[in-house]
Design an enzyme around this catalytic site. Structure first.
Site, PDB file in Angstrom:
ATOM      1  N   LYS A 111       0.823  -1.217   0.000  1.00  0.00           N
ATOM      2  CA  LYS A 111       0.000   0.000   0.000  1.00  0.00           C
ATOM      3  C   LYS A 111       0.854   1.263   0.000  1.00  0.00           C
ATOM      4  O   LYS A 111       0.481   2.260  -0.619  1.00  0.00           O
ATOM      5  CB  LYS A 111      -0.981  -0.007   1.180  1.00  0.00           C
ATOM      6  CG  LYS A 111      -2.112  -1.020   0.978  1.00  0.00           C
ATOM      7  CD  LYS A 111      -3.311  -0.755   1.853  1.00  0.00           C
ATOM      8  CE  LYS A 111      -4.455  -1.688   1.463  1.00  0.00           C
ATOM      9  NZ  LYS A 111      -5.622  -1.597   2.310  1.00  0.00           N
ATOM     10  N   LYS A 194      -4.712  -9.030  -6.387  1.00  0.00           N
ATOM     11  CA  LYS A 194      -5.973  -9.417  -5.740  1.00  0.00           C
ATOM     12  C   LYS A 194      -7.091  -8.432  -6.077  1.00  0.00           C
ATOM     13  O   LYS A 194      -6.826  -7.248  -6.337  1.00  0.00           O
ATOM     14  CB  LYS A 194      -5.780  -9.580  -4.229  1.00  0.00           C
ATOM     15  CG  LYS A 194      -5.918  -8.340  -3.434  1.00  0.00           C
ATOM     16  CD  LYS A 194      -5.987  -8.614  -1.943  1.00  0.00           C
ATOM     17  CE  LYS A 194      -6.166  -7.277  -1.251  1.00  0.00           C
ATOM     18  NZ  LYS A 194      -7.153  -7.178  -0.241  1.00  0.00           N
ATOM     19  N   LYS A 197     -10.889  -3.163  -3.281  1.00  0.00           N
ATOM     20  CA  LYS A 197     -11.795  -2.000  -3.298  1.00  0.00           C
ATOM     21  C   LYS A 197     -11.119  -0.804  -3.948  1.00  0.00           C
ATOM     22  O   LYS A 197     -11.758   0.037  -4.539  1.00  0.00           O
ATOM     23  CB  LYS A 197     -12.144  -1.583  -1.874  1.00  0.00           C
ATOM     24  CG  LYS A 197     -12.883  -2.590  -1.062  1.00  0.00           C
ATOM     25  CD  LYS A 197     -13.412  -1.888   0.190  1.00  0.00           C
ATOM     26  CE  LYS A 197     -13.476  -2.811   1.376  1.00  0.00           C
ATOM     27  NZ  LYS A 197     -12.222  -2.884   2.149  1.00  0.00           N
TER      28      LYS A 197
HETATM   29  N1  AQP Z   1      -9.562 -10.371  -3.047  1.00  0.00           N
HETATM   30  C1  AQP Z   1      -9.948 -10.914  -1.909  1.00  0.00           C
HETATM   31  N2  AQP Z   1     -10.160 -12.257  -1.824  1.00  0.00           N
HETATM   32  C2  AQP Z   1     -10.571 -12.810  -0.654  1.00  0.00           C
HETATM   33  N3  AQP Z   1     -10.785 -12.100   0.468  1.00  0.00           N
HETATM   34  C3  AQP Z   1     -10.583 -10.771   0.428  1.00  0.00           C
HETATM   35  N4  AQP Z   1     -10.706  -9.787   1.331  1.00  0.00           N
HETATM   36  C4  AQP Z   1     -10.385  -8.599   0.776  1.00  0.00           C
HETATM   37  N5  AQP Z   1     -10.050  -8.769  -0.501  1.00  0.00           N
HETATM   38  C5  AQP Z   1     -10.153 -10.112  -0.760  1.00  0.00           C
HETATM   39  C6  AQP Z   1     -11.144 -10.003   2.705  1.00  0.00           C
HETATM   40  O1  AQP Z   1     -12.176  -9.080   2.998  1.00  0.00           O
HETATM   41  C7  AQP Z   1     -12.066  -8.695   4.370  1.00  0.00           C
HETATM   42  C8  AQP Z   1     -12.079  -7.206   4.485  1.00  0.00           C
HETATM   43  O2  AQP Z   1     -10.916  -6.615   3.987  1.00  0.00           O
HETATM   44  P1  AQP Z   1     -10.551  -5.103   4.396  1.00  0.00           P
HETATM   45  O3  AQP Z   1     -11.681  -4.209   4.143  1.00  0.00           O
HETATM   46  O4  AQP Z   1     -10.051  -5.067   5.767  1.00  0.00           O
HETATM   47  O5  AQP Z   1      -9.411  -4.664   3.462  1.00  0.00           O
HETATM   48  P2  AQP Z   1      -8.461  -5.389   2.519  1.00  0.00           P
HETATM   49  O6  AQP Z   1      -8.074  -6.739   2.993  1.00  0.00           O
HETATM   50  O7  AQP Z   1      -7.325  -4.476   2.266  1.00  0.00           O
HETATM   51  O8  AQP Z   1      -9.440  -5.550   1.297  1.00  0.00           O
HETATM   52  P3  AQP Z   1      -9.713  -4.739   0.011  1.00  0.00           P
HETATM   53  O9  AQP Z   1     -11.118  -4.993  -0.310  1.00  0.00           O
HETATM   54  O10 AQP Z   1      -8.707  -5.079  -1.003  1.00  0.00           O
HETATM   55  O11 AQP Z   1      -9.606  -3.216   0.375  1.00  0.00           O
HETATM   56  P4  AQP Z   1      -8.541  -2.106  -0.002  1.00  0.00           P
HETATM   57  O12 AQP Z   1      -8.604  -1.943  -1.479  1.00  0.00           O
HETATM   58  O13 AQP Z   1      -9.048  -0.915   0.744  1.00  0.00           O
HETATM   59  O14 AQP Z   1      -7.208  -2.598   0.450  1.00  0.00           O
HETATM   60  C9  AQP Z   1     -10.810  -9.355   4.922  1.00  0.00           C
HETATM   61  O15 AQP Z   1     -11.167 -10.535   5.606  1.00  0.00           O
HETATM   62  C10 AQP Z   1     -10.031  -9.677   3.681  1.00  0.00           C
HETATM   63  O16 AQP Z   1      -9.169 -10.779   3.868  1.00  0.00           O
END
Ligand code: AQP
Length: 332
Positions: A111, A194, A197
């Site tokens: 990040k 991956k 969001k």
């Molecule tokens: N691509 C993914 N596959 C499986 N699980 C996923 N999670 C996120 N992306 C995937 C799971 O969703 C939960 C919430 O995640 P988070 O909001 O804490 O942030 P993150 O892991 O950083 O997920 P994002 O959606 O990719 O957000 P951004 O873009 O803001 O970094 C967790 O249980 C995560 O494992």
């Protein structure tokens, strides 16, 4: 009874990865565990986020939890900033956490990227707040996607560090629960990244609120190769985009990857993508519709969050008070 804590950051668009990697598993775990599901709004501040948007997304994530099947009477649903014990415990834990442990966190490296010197302290320290979220409830299990495994392991190490420092078995060591056939859903445009969001391309993900047309279009545009689907899992694993789509199909259809592949081995992608769109619409469609219905009544969502925060605080505050006593923080 074993206790679960997990959460999602209210940033950007909730997507299929959040659903398959997290929310769907939470729903299934409700009968077996005492569950606490948090909308981790303090974590969202690690990114630059517009205040009005943060309020809206906090309600949207809450709506997603309920629409997907989290029962707010049975499980606790609340937003993190309503229970101040999280930040208070995070400070105490940060004093026990060696910098070396945080330096190993791959998500910070990804990040922060090349802007490392400009990255905020919050982004760097976020895994300590996450540890406080979890162990502040003495949670035993943390259902997450594969990408969060390292942070849960850090929470375990921090819980152990506290227990050793104060020579008692105070915090249970939380275990990650990584379940299902799609523990790491990849971008639809790039099988090595991956689904996220914060990806700037909307075609990279299926959002939980996408309608049938959007799902069909994004699945049609999903990157694949010209070969038909292979016969064996081994051959599939060598093709990241195809492997990702088969994993998504398997998870959405509640079958194993092997069973999913057996249905489509030797078929071309246009046939497979039609079936994938159909199953994605059948799962996401009703959830999206219910999310929209819930979001039209923010007063109800706020009432759920308030009630959840009261129940969460009733667990977290007594644990924090004990921590204060153990650490020698005077409560005159
Ligand atoms: N691509 C993914 N596959 C499986 N699980 C996923 N999670 C996120 N992306 C995937 C799971 O969703 C939960 C919430 O995640 P988070 O909001 O804490 O942030 P993150 O892991 O950083 O997920 P994002 O959606 O990719 O957000 P951004 O873009 O803001 O970094 C967790 O249980 C995560 O494992």
């Amino acid at each position: 009874m074993n206790r679960i804590f997990s959460g999602i950051q209210p940033t950007g668009n909730l997507h299929l990865g959040n659903y398959l990697g997290a929310i769907r598993n939470w729903v299934a775990l409700q009968p077996e565990y005492e569950c606490i599901f948090c909308v981790v709004d303090l974590h969202a501040l690690t990114q630059s986020v517009d205040p009005a948007e943060l309020r809206a997304t906090t309600r949207e994530v809450t709506a997603a939890y309920i629409a997907a099947g989290i029962d707010p009477e049975r499980s606790i649903i609340f937003n993190q900033s309503m229970v101040t014990a999280h930040s208070e415990l995070a400070w105490i834990l940060s004093c026990l956490t060696p910098l070396g442990w945080l330096n190993r966190m791959t998500q910070f490296k990804e990040k922060a990227g090349k802007q490392r010197e400009m990255a905020g302290l919050g982004l760097y320290a976020y895994p300590v707040l996450m540890a406080a979220d979890i162990i502040g409830y003495k949670a035993t299990h943390v259902p997450v996607g594969e990408d969060q495994k390292q942070h849960v392991e850090l929470a375990r190490d921090i819980a152990g560090a506290f227990n050793r420092r104060y020579e008692r078995d105070f915090f249970p060591l939380p275990e990650p629960l990584i379940l299902g056939e799609a523990t790491r859903v990849m971008s639809l445009r790039d099988g090595t990244k991956k689904m996220s969001k914060s990806d700037s391309s909307d075609y990279s993900r299926l959002n939980m609120t996408d309608d049938a047309d959007a799902v069909a279009l994004k699945v049609r545009r999903a990157k694949t190769d010209p070969e038909p689907l292979p016969e064996t899992l081994e051959a599939l694993e060598a093709r990241p985009e195809a492997d990702n789509l088969v994993g998504i199909y398997a998870a959405l259809s509640d079958v194993s990857r092997e069973q999913a592949l057996r249905r489509f081995a030797g078929k071309n992608f246009s046939t497979f993508k039609e079936a994938l769109s159909e199953v994605a619409v059948s799962v996401l469609g009703p959830i999206g519709k219910e999310m929209r219905r819930l979001m039209a009544d923010p007063g109800h969502i706020d009432a759920v969050l308030r009630h959840g925060a009261e129940r969460a605080a009733a667990i977290a505050i007594p644990i924090l008070r004990e921590v204060q006593d153990i650490t020698g923080l005077l409560r005159p």
